[in-house]
Scaffold this active site. Structure first.
Site, PDB file in Angstrom:
ATOM      1  N   ARG A   1       0.772  -1.053  -0.045  1.00 12.77           N
ATOM      2  CA  ARG A   1       0.049  -0.090   0.026  1.00 12.77           C
ATOM      3  C   ARG A   1       0.885   1.367   0.031  1.00 12.77           C
ATOM      4  O   ARG A   1       2.152   1.180   0.134  1.00 12.77           O
ATOM      5  CB  ARG A   1      -0.816  -0.028   1.176  1.00 12.77           C
ATOM      6  CG  ARG A   1      -1.934   0.922   1.173  1.00 12.77           C
ATOM      7  CD  ARG A   1      -3.198   0.280   0.323  1.00 12.77           C
ATOM      8  NE  ARG A   1      -4.320   0.992   0.387  1.00 12.77           N
ATOM      9  CZ  ARG A   1      -4.867   2.125  -0.086  1.00 12.77           C
ATOM     10  NH1 ARG A   1      -4.038   2.665  -0.843  1.00 12.77           N
ATOM     11  NH2 ARG A   1      -6.017   2.474   0.127  1.00 12.77           N
TER      12      ARG A   1
ATOM     13  N   GLY B   1     -12.160  17.029  -0.300  1.00 11.04           N
ATOM     14  CA  GLY B   1     -13.236  16.726  -0.996  1.00 11.04           C
ATOM     15  C   GLY B   1     -14.006  15.451  -0.552  1.00 11.04           C
ATOM     16  O   GLY B   1     -15.236  15.040  -1.001  1.00 11.04           O
TER      17      GLY B   1
ATOM     18  N   GLY C   1      -6.699  16.414   2.243  1.00  9.51           N
ATOM     19  CA  GLY C   1      -6.450  17.904   2.837  1.00  9.51           C
ATOM     20  C   GLY C   1      -6.310  17.884   4.298  1.00  9.51           C
ATOM     21  O   GLY C   1      -6.650  18.991   4.976  1.00  9.51           O
TER      22      GLY C   1
HETATM   23 FE1  SRM Z   1      -4.466  11.539  -1.392  1.00 10.06          FE
HETATM   24  C1  SRM Z   1      -5.978   9.106  -2.965  1.00 10.06           C
HETATM   25  C2  SRM Z   1      -4.674  13.466  -4.032  1.00 10.06           C
HETATM   26  C3  SRM Z   1      -2.226  13.866   0.277  1.00 10.06           C
HETATM   27  C4  SRM Z   1      -5.003   9.961   1.674  1.00 10.06           C
HETATM   28  N1  SRM Z   1      -5.055  11.323  -3.148  1.00 10.06           N
HETATM   29  C5  SRM Z   1      -5.543  10.458  -3.577  1.00 10.06           C
HETATM   30  C6  SRM Z   1      -5.842  10.222  -5.159  1.00 10.06           C
HETATM   31  C7  SRM Z   1      -4.716   9.735  -5.837  1.00 10.06           C
HETATM   32  C8  SRM Z   1      -7.252   9.666  -5.679  1.00 10.06           C
HETATM   33  C9  SRM Z   1      -7.307   9.659  -7.012  1.00 10.06           C
HETATM   34  O1  SRM Z   1      -6.693   8.755  -7.878  1.00 10.06           O
HETATM   35  O2  SRM Z   1      -7.723  10.745  -7.589  1.00 10.06           O
HETATM   36  C10 SRM Z   1      -5.978  11.777  -5.488  1.00 10.06           C
HETATM   37  C11 SRM Z   1      -5.371  12.525  -6.763  1.00 10.06           C
HETATM   38  C12 SRM Z   1      -6.396  13.747  -6.942  1.00 10.06           C
HETATM   39  C13 SRM Z   1      -5.477  14.758  -7.774  1.00 10.06           C
HETATM   40  O3  SRM Z   1      -5.787  14.633  -9.147  1.00 10.06           O
HETATM   41  O4  SRM Z   1      -4.644  15.526  -7.311  1.00 10.06           O
HETATM   42  C14 SRM Z   1      -5.071  12.243  -3.969  1.00 10.06           C
HETATM   43  N2  SRM Z   1      -3.406  13.318  -1.807  1.00 10.06           N
HETATM   44  C15 SRM Z   1      -3.819  13.904  -2.815  1.00 10.06           C
HETATM   45  C16 SRM Z   1      -3.214  15.293  -2.718  1.00 10.06           C
HETATM   46  C17 SRM Z   1      -2.668  15.777  -4.083  1.00 10.06           C
HETATM   47  C18 SRM Z   1      -3.957  16.376  -2.432  1.00 10.06           C
HETATM   48  C19 SRM Z   1      -3.689  17.633  -2.323  1.00 10.06           C
HETATM   49  O5  SRM Z   1      -4.429  18.544  -2.949  1.00 10.06           O
HETATM   50  O6  SRM Z   1      -2.504  18.228  -1.906  1.00 10.06           O
HETATM   51  C20 SRM Z   1      -1.979  14.996  -1.981  1.00 10.06           C
HETATM   52  C21 SRM Z   1      -0.661  14.562  -2.611  1.00 10.06           C
HETATM   53  C22 SRM Z   1       0.293  14.316  -1.655  1.00 10.06           C
HETATM   54  C23 SRM Z   1       1.747  13.891  -2.325  1.00 10.06           C
HETATM   55  O7  SRM Z   1       2.302  14.740  -2.822  1.00 10.06           O
HETATM   56  O8  SRM Z   1       1.912  12.647  -2.558  1.00 10.06           O
HETATM   57  C24 SRM Z   1      -2.641  14.070  -1.147  1.00 10.06           C
HETATM   58  N3  SRM Z   1      -3.726  11.710   0.623  1.00 10.06           N
HETATM   59  C25 SRM Z   1      -2.967  12.937   1.181  1.00 10.06           C
HETATM   60  C26 SRM Z   1      -2.695  12.837   2.473  1.00 10.06           C
HETATM   61  C27 SRM Z   1      -2.153  13.752   3.469  1.00 10.06           C
HETATM   62  C28 SRM Z   1      -0.821  13.387   3.813  1.00 10.06           C
HETATM   63  O9  SRM Z   1      -0.126  12.752   3.279  1.00 10.06           O
HETATM   64  O10 SRM Z   1      -0.303  14.160   4.879  1.00 10.06           O
HETATM   65  C29 SRM Z   1      -3.491  11.805   2.849  1.00 10.06           C
HETATM   66  C30 SRM Z   1      -3.971  11.138   4.228  1.00 10.06           C
HETATM   67  C31 SRM Z   1      -2.650  10.502   4.859  1.00 10.06           C
HETATM   68  C32 SRM Z   1      -2.323   9.200   4.557  1.00 10.06           C
HETATM   69  O11 SRM Z   1      -2.137   9.022   3.407  1.00 10.06           O
HETATM   70  O12 SRM Z   1      -2.455   8.370   5.381  1.00 10.06           O
HETATM   71  C33 SRM Z   1      -4.117  11.002   1.582  1.00 10.06           C
HETATM   72  N4  SRM Z   1      -5.119   9.865  -0.698  1.00 10.06           N
HETATM   73  C34 SRM Z   1      -5.418   9.247   0.640  1.00 10.06           C
HETATM   74  C35 SRM Z   1      -6.158   8.223   0.473  1.00 10.06           C
HETATM   75  C36 SRM Z   1      -6.522   7.502   1.824  1.00 10.06           C
HETATM   76  C37 SRM Z   1      -5.384   6.343   2.044  1.00 10.06           C
HETATM   77  C38 SRM Z   1      -5.701   5.023   2.526  1.00 10.06           C
HETATM   78  O13 SRM Z   1      -4.842   4.362   3.187  1.00 10.06           O
HETATM   79  O14 SRM Z   1      -6.951   4.572   2.446  1.00 10.06           O
HETATM   80  C39 SRM Z   1      -6.489   7.862  -0.956  1.00 10.06           C
HETATM   81  C40 SRM Z   1      -7.052   6.817  -1.490  1.00 10.06           C
HETATM   82  C41 SRM Z   1      -6.139   5.446  -1.638  1.00 10.06           C
HETATM   83  O15 SRM Z   1      -4.973   5.543  -1.643  1.00 10.06           O
HETATM   84  O16 SRM Z   1      -6.786   4.480  -2.099  1.00 10.06           O
HETATM   85  C42 SRM Z   1      -6.076   9.055  -1.485  1.00 10.06           C
HETATM   86 FE1  SF4 Z   2     -10.641  13.002  -1.740  1.00  8.73          FE
HETATM   87 FE2  SF4 Z   2      -8.158  13.190  -1.824  1.00  8.73          FE
HETATM   88 FE3  SF4 Z   2      -9.734  13.328  -4.070  1.00  8.73          FE
HETATM   89 FE4  SF4 Z   2      -9.693  15.218  -2.300  1.00  8.73          FE
HETATM   90  S1  SF4 Z   2      -7.938  14.434  -3.485  1.00  8.73           S
HETATM   91  S2  SF4 Z   2     -11.527  14.412  -3.230  1.00  8.73           S
HETATM   92  S3  SF4 Z   2      -9.449  13.952  -0.183  1.00  8.73           S
HETATM   93  S4  SF4 Z   2      -9.291  11.533  -2.908  1.00  8.73           S
END
Ligand code: SRM
Ligand code: SF4
Length: 593
Positions: free
Chosen positions: A255, A512, A518
């Site tokens: 993961r 979202g 976020g």
């Molecule tokens: Fe996130 C999935 C965006 C930080 C928890 N996250 C996603 C996806 C890839 C879903 C998707 O395929 O669309 C989002 C992409 C959207 C896009 O087009 O940008 C997405 N996550 C983001 C970002 C871009 C939000 C932002 O606007 O800043 C951040 C990118 C960080 C980076 O540079 O790598 C982002 N995501 C986070 C954080 C915050 C952190 O890391 O401090 C979290 C919570 C912390 C954590 O991961 O424990 C987070 N994202 C998730 C999760 C839930 C994880 C889980 O274990 O279930 C998902 C869903 C998944 O991975 O299946 C997810």
């Molecule tokens: Fe949900 Fe992360 Fe997409 Fe925001 S960027 S809508 S929190 S999966």
């Protein structure tokens, strides 16, 4: 003999169109693809040298036990097994070439590659919102970007439509490029590599961007400069034994995995919500190192604050420790139920003490000790990141506000110019989605302010509400989003700034959906996309809304607000503004203007 066999195998693999996953459905459009298989072969015949040869595939690093569990695992595990993810670097060149030559289109690429495996090279297909276009997520260890890199981001997105060809600063101190096509992807990644940066290992089941202190090396109160460590840990993850980008050892984890390294008392990196959180602490004998917390994460099903291990790690053993934990996680982590695949579940399965023993056994000798006492100094005040702050008697750091982290091609280029002119080409990103220009000569501050004021989407000064908004991507690009976030966050915070005067910064975190990218639970106020109902023409109808969390804390005494205080507030219209204004008054000392 062995290398000869492998080399022959690679050659055959490269020449074989089977290594590419074009899917072959029966529609007339796709019949075109079938009839073009020989064309496709010619398009793939001048492929670049692959990053890895046969012995270095990601799946070859799985133990027999991990392999068995992966085979019986989730659909994602099966996709990773059916074609090694490291192959995608070769594939993306071939797909790009074939499309450029008009021999196929992105729709003919198999969904498993398009929507899943390509994440290994940092390409996330935005099928639901912008079909055929990717978001490309990079790696920016410690959030430090050079002006050449920033200029390259600008140039890269400039070839795409202006509305979708944008650049985002993420909540992991990182960069995402948007609007990227298959044709352009491999070229952009090669450009990044030339600038010593990559997008590899950023989005599949990999280690995410390594977060460090945005004030590393420029803060009086820092214990350890995190820049070198973040780079070293990043290199452990992204580079193979020869130093090339792409490390098959950690390319197929169960993961995602998050690492944060905090260099001093402010914990700008949010150790409590990372799988590994390193807190800088000076040991009783004066040596420098880190206490380690493990297992923090957020997700739809569970939000877990990290737990402390009875372990202190000397500075020079951090990479070794990360290597050990990642190896244990790769080999022993859950591969069937993805909701239970994060590190915390493995820690709980072992129990904290046995988990510590297990990773120490894996790491071997490293000068590890028991957790060291850490007492916060009496005069402690968390340092501000936004605004002008003295670095020394002649220079300052300047934190610029980037509303919701969104940069245009123009603002990226302008930031690159500013950095060249004022800070030796250095730009720092923060997890609050802003930037810091360090090392600015105090005599140049006025001129810098004038130049910043001329840049769109970059503010020299920002209000205590508007300046402290964090927002995930939301429905504009993210297929999982329940609501639009960035545009709403900007509209609502602007209105609140006009309506309420607050005595100090109020951090509003918009997200979202419950994945909480976020980090809604960390915000003074957190807003999470949720269903709402609104009366329209005398009828209650479902509309996009938010649940509101209150009281999250970051820094040295972190706290996650796990349950929403208010539920189902519609996002369109004034109700959301009224509810938040009342909260600012009741909980944050706000006064209506
Ligand atoms: Fe996130 C999935 C965006 C930080 C928890 N996250 C996603 C996806 C890839 C879903 C998707 O395929 O669309 C989002 C992409 C959207 C896009 O087009 O940008 C997405 N996550 C983001 C970002 C871009 C939000 C932002 O606007 O800043 C951040 C990118 C960080 C980076 O540079 O790598 C982002 N995501 C986070 C954080 C915050 C952190 O890391 O401090 C979290 C919570 C912390 C954590 O991961 O424990 C987070 N994202 C998730 C999760 C839930 C994880 C889980 O274990 O279930 C998902 C869903 C998944 O991975 O299946 C997810
Ligand atoms: Fe949900 Fe992360 Fe997409 Fe925001 S960027 S809508 S929190 S999966």
């Amino acid at each position: 003999i062995k290398p000869l066999i492998y080399n022959t195998a690679i050659l055959l693999l490269l020449l074989s169109p089977l290594s590419l996953s074009f899917h072959i459905p029966s529609s007339s459009k796709n019949l075109k693809t079938q009839s073009q298989s020989s064309d496709l072969r010619s398009a793939t015949s001048d492929l670049p040298t692959p990053v890895h040869d046969e012995v270095q595939k990601a799946n070859s690093f799985l133990t027999d036990d991990a392999m068995e569990r992966a085979e019986a695992g989730s659909k994602e595990e099966k996709i990773k097994l059916s074609k090694d993810v490291t192959q995608t670097w070769t594939d993306i060149h071939a797909y790009a070439a074939a499309i450029r030559e008009g021999k196929t289109s992105w729709e003919d690429i198999s969904q498993d590659d398009m929507d899943y495996r390509l994440k290994w090279v940092g390409l996330l297909h935005r099928r639901k919102r912008t079909p055929g276009k990717f978001m490309m997520r990079l790696k920016v260890p410690n959030g430090i970007v050079t002006s050449s890199q920033m200029r390259f981001y600008s140039k890269s997105v400039s070839e795409f439509d202006e509305e979708i060809g944008v650049v985002d600063i993420t909540t992991r101190q990182n960069i995402q490029l948007r609007g990227v096509t298959v044709e352009a992807a491999s070229r952009i990644i090669e450009g990044l590599h030339e600038l010593n940066q990559t997008s590899f290992h950023s989005a599949l089941d990999n280690v995410r961007n390594v977060v460090g202190s945005p004030l590393a090396g420029i803060s009086d109160t820092e214990v350890i400069d995190t820049r070198k460590l973040c780079t070293e840990v990043n290199d452990l993850i992204i580079r193979d034994a020869s130093g090339a980008f792409g490390n098959p050892r950690f390319a197929n984890l169960p993961r995602k995995f998050n690492i944060a390294i905090s260099g001093g008392d402010d914990d700008f990196s949010h150790c409590n919500i990372n799988d590994l959180g390193f807190h800088a602490v000076i040991a009783e004998d004066g040596s420098k190192g880190f206490n380690l917390d493990v297992g923090g994460y957020m997700s739809i099903k569970r939000v877990a604050e990290s737990v402390p291990l009875n372990l202190w790690i000397p500075e020079n053993s951090v990479v070794k420790l990360c290597d050990a934990v990642l190896t244990v996680f790769r080999d022993e982590g859950e591969r069937k139920n993805r909701q239970k695949s994060r590190l915390m579940w493995l820690v709980e399965q072992y129990g904290v003490e046995d988990f510590t023993a297990r990773i120490l056994k894996e790491a071997g000798e490293g000068g590890f000790r028991e957790r060291q006492p850490h007492v916060l100094r009496k005069d402690y005040v968390r340092q501000e990141l936004l605004g002008v702050h003295p670095q020394n008697s002649t220079h300052s750091r300047v934190g610029l506000h980037i509303p919701t982290g969104r940069l245009t091609r123009y603002s990226c280029a302008a930031l690159a110019d500013l950095a060249d002119k004022y800070s030796d080409g250095e730009i720092r990103l923060t997890v609050d989605q802003n930037v810091i220009i360090p090392n600015v000569d105090n005599d140049d501050l006025k001129q810098l302010e004038i130049e910043v004021d001329a840049i769109e989407n970059v503010d020299f000064t920002a209000g205590l509400i508007e300046g402290n908004v964090v927002s995930c991507t939301g429905a504009q690009f993210c297929g999982l989003a329940l609501v639009e976030t960035k545009a709403n966050a900007r509209r609502v915070s602007k209105r609140l700034e006009e309506l309420v005067e607050v005595p100090k910064a109020v951090r509003m975190h918009w997200t979202g959906c419950p994945n909480s990218c976020g980090q809604a639970q960390c915000g003074d106020i957190g807003l999470m996309g949720a269903p709402a109902r609104k009366e329209i023409d005398g009828k209650k109808v479902a509309v996009p809304g938010v649940n509101i969390f209150v009281g999250g804390k970051i820094g040295e005494s972190p706290f996650l607000a796990l349950e929403p205080r208010i539920k189902g507030i519609p996002l369109d219209g004034e109700e959301i503004v009224t509810v938040l204004a009342e909260l600012l008054v009741s909980d944050f000392g706000g006064v209506m203007r």
